[in-house]
Design an enzyme around this catalytic site. Structure first.
Site, mmCIF file in Angstrom:
data_model
loop_
_atom_site.group_PDB
_atom_site.id
_atom_site.type_symbol
_atom_site.label_atom_id
_atom_site.label_comp_id
_atom_site.label_asym_id
_atom_site.label_seq_id
_atom_site.Cartn_x
_atom_site.Cartn_y
_atom_site.Cartn_z
ATOM 1 N N GLY A 69 0.786 -1.128 0.191
ATOM 2 C CA GLY A 69 0.054 0.049 0.015
ATOM 3 C C GLY A 69 0.905 1.206 0.148
ATOM 4 O O GLY A 69 0.567 2.199 -0.663
ATOM 5 N N THR A 70 2.063 1.200 0.644
ATOM 6 C CA THR A 70 2.764 2.400 0.642
ATOM 7 C C THR A 70 3.380 2.499 -0.691
ATOM 8 O O THR A 70 3.388 3.797 -1.255
ATOM 9 C CB THR A 70 4.101 2.005 1.614
ATOM 10 O OG1 THR A 70 3.658 1.893 2.988
ATOM 11 C CG2 THR A 70 5.207 3.012 1.542
ATOM 12 N N ASN A 149 -5.915 4.661 10.028
ATOM 13 C CA ASN A 149 -5.448 3.651 10.785
ATOM 14 C C ASN A 149 -4.920 3.455 12.297
ATOM 15 O O ASN A 149 -4.685 2.379 12.878
ATOM 16 C CB ASN A 149 -3.836 3.026 10.049
ATOM 17 C CG ASN A 149 -3.080 4.384 10.283
ATOM 18 O OD1 ASN A 149 -3.197 5.418 9.584
ATOM 19 N ND2 ASN A 149 -1.745 4.024 10.604
ATOM 20 N N GLN A 176 -7.035 0.551 4.986
ATOM 21 C CA GLN A 176 -7.813 0.165 6.003
ATOM 22 C C GLN A 176 -9.327 0.242 5.813
ATOM 23 O O GLN A 176 -10.020 -0.617 6.561
ATOM 24 C CB GLN A 176 -7.897 1.062 7.415
ATOM 25 C CG GLN A 176 -6.374 1.202 7.793
ATOM 26 C CD GLN A 176 -5.643 -0.153 8.610
ATOM 27 O OE1 GLN A 176 -6.661 -0.965 8.780
ATOM 28 N NE2 GLN A 176 -4.618 -0.122 9.097
ATOM 29 N N SER A 195 -3.700 -2.780 0.563
ATOM 30 C CA SER A 195 -2.787 -3.451 0.827
ATOM 31 C C SER A 195 -3.361 -5.008 1.048
ATOM 32 O O SER A 195 -4.220 -5.000 1.891
ATOM 33 C CB SER A 195 -1.997 -2.827 1.897
ATOM 34 O OG SER A 195 -0.676 -3.825 2.309
ATOM 35 N N GLY A 196 -2.456 -6.026 0.550
ATOM 36 C CA GLY A 196 -3.175 -7.397 0.684
ATOM 37 C C GLY A 196 -3.181 -7.666 2.144
ATOM 38 O O GLY A 196 -4.204 -8.435 2.553
ATOM 39 N N HIS A 197 -2.213 -7.713 2.970
ATOM 40 C CA HIS A 197 -2.260 -8.147 4.271
ATOM 41 C C HIS A 197 -3.432 -7.532 5.355
ATOM 42 O O HIS A 197 -3.470 -8.065 6.244
ATOM 43 C CB HIS A 197 -0.765 -8.266 4.941
ATOM 44 C CG HIS A 197 -0.410 -6.737 5.347
ATOM 45 N ND1 HIS A 197 -0.027 -6.543 6.702
ATOM 46 C CD2 HIS A 197 0.038 -5.915 4.598
ATOM 47 C CE1 HIS A 197 0.404 -5.360 6.610
ATOM 48 N NE2 HIS A 197 0.396 -4.739 5.479
ATOM 49 N N THR A 231 9.456 -7.582 -12.083
ATOM 50 C CA THR A 231 8.832 -8.831 -12.470
ATOM 51 C C THR A 231 7.654 -9.134 -11.436
ATOM 52 O O THR A 231 7.743 -8.953 -9.902
ATOM 53 C CB THR A 231 9.694 -10.205 -12.225
ATOM 54 O OG1 THR A 231 10.769 -9.969 -13.311
ATOM 55 C CG2 THR A 231 9.002 -11.411 -12.452
ATOM 56 N N CYS A 316 3.507 1.106 11.994
ATOM 57 C CA CYS A 316 4.825 1.611 11.345
ATOM 58 C C CYS A 316 5.578 2.591 12.382
ATOM 59 O O CYS A 316 6.484 2.662 12.226
ATOM 60 C CB CYS A 316 4.290 2.575 10.197
ATOM 61 S SG CYS A 316 3.731 1.634 9.141
#
Length: 369
Positions: A69-70, A149, A176, A195-197, A231, A316
């Site tokens: 996401g960053t 967040n 979020q 962001s996936g996580h 890649t 963070c």
């Protein structure tokens, strides 16, 4: 360990784990290669892109995959900077954004860009009127997060978008929000970072939605429409998209379950002497409170010893000695008070909430004895 730190990261869902594992074993081809293994990897990658496009009602060309996401936030801001019509230009953001946005803004200030940081109210909400009033002739970008967040406050994105000139790039950090809130509350922006996580996918992959023509930010072999070369992490991307599809499919069910737990959590916290809820109920997953007369590190250590995983704010900033910039922007008194962020997930139970409330009472009572 009872896990109340989903805003920092979520455990991967079984579907995401199965998808990622299968592709790590068998889908290892480079999607830019022309042989069969490469074509299979490319098909998996583009299938994931199509799934995201369909979820958000977009064309596949509007969906890019990133490393986080960053990175998506950085791409939006730095590309908008490159595309600005006037130099050095002006951007608007809020004083409580994630560091991915704030650090970009600070970097652009060093390049001569004028940056306006809009302060939130005491509940962590910025006024759309304040954002719009700050727009100037040379404003090229407005960047506002969907869900804070740290404290969970929701921002008036629709009102901001409605009042902005078409020439101003509107970016939303939806890290979020994605997978947890309805897409129509954030996905209408010109660019959107995810962001996936944060929705039960793997770390190290993100999604970037764009309705704007962008300038390259990472140069190389031309992957991801040349905007973000490199890649692609096919196993991670496909696992992330499976997690997002699952999160969207069960979003209402999860929201009801988590909302029920959060209501009891907030009610219980309000009953404990020395604990103050920071903001009214906002995002159903995140609850923020301040605990009197104890340091953050001591509080988190005592809770960890009792088997509870949570944070004192943004992941963070973990371990940082500095005060929270979010709480500072809101005017929250941080002296001799420990911040505490609890973010619940689909696997949490009411028994876990009650156990936490009992543990917190025990810690506070022990501190006073």
């Amino acid at each position: 360990m009872i896990y109340f730190d989903h805003a920092a990261t979520c455990p991967m869902s079984e579907k995401a784990i199965d998808t990622m594992t299968a592709l790590l074993k068998e889908g290892y081809g480079n999607p830019s290669s022309q042989h069969r293994l490469g074509r299979e990897a490319k098909n998996a990658l583009e299938g994931a892109r199509l799934d995201v496009a369909e979820l958000f009602g977009l064309s596949m060309k509007n969906v890019l995959f990133t490393g986080s996401g960053t990175e998506a936030d950085n791409i939006a801001i730095m590309s908008a900077y490159k595309n600005r019509k006037q130099s050095p230009g002006h951007m608007i953001t809020t004083a409580m954004e994630h560091e991915a946005v704030l650090k970009c803004a600070e970097a652009l200030e060093k390049e001569g860009v004028a940056v306006t940081f809009i302060a939130p109210d005491k509940n962590g909400v910025v006024r759309a009127e304040d954002i719009l009033a700050a727009v100037r002739e040379d404003t090229f970008l407005v960047s506002v997060m969907a869900v804070n967040n740290e404290v969970g406050s929701l921002q008036p994105l629709d009102k901001i978008k409605e009042g902005l000139p078409e020439s101003v790039h509107f970016h939303v950090d939806a890290v979020q929000a994605a997978g947890h809130r309805p897409a129509d509350t954030y996905a209408f922006a010109d660019t959107v970072a995810m962001s996936g996580h944060k929705f039960y996918g793997p770390k190290g992959v993100g999604i970037f939605l764009t309705r704007k023509e962008l300038e390259p930010v990472i140069y190389g072999g031309g992957q991801e429409r040349g905007i973000r070369s490199g890649t692609e992490n096919v196993p991670g991307i496909c696992a992330m998209v499976e997690a997002l599809k699952e999160a969207e499919a069960r979003r209402e069910e999860d929201a009801e379950h988590i909302g029920h737990l959060t209501s009891r959590l907030r009610e219980g916290l309000a009953e404990i002497d020395g604990v103050t809820l920071t903001v009214p109920a906002a995002d159903g997953r995140i609850t923020h409170a301040m605990v009197e007369g104890i340091s953050r590190d001591v509080l988190l250590y005592q809770l960890d010893r009792r088997g509870f995983a949570l944070s004192g704010g943004s992941a963070c900033q973990a371990g940082a000695a500095t005060k929270s910039h979010v709480l500072e922007a809101m005017g929250v008194d941080q002296r001799n008070r420990a911040p505490m962020r609890l973010s619940l997930g689909r696997e949490n139970t009411m028994d876990e909430v009650e156990a936490f409330l009992n543990a917190l009472r025990e810690i506070i009572e022990g501190k006073r004895s």
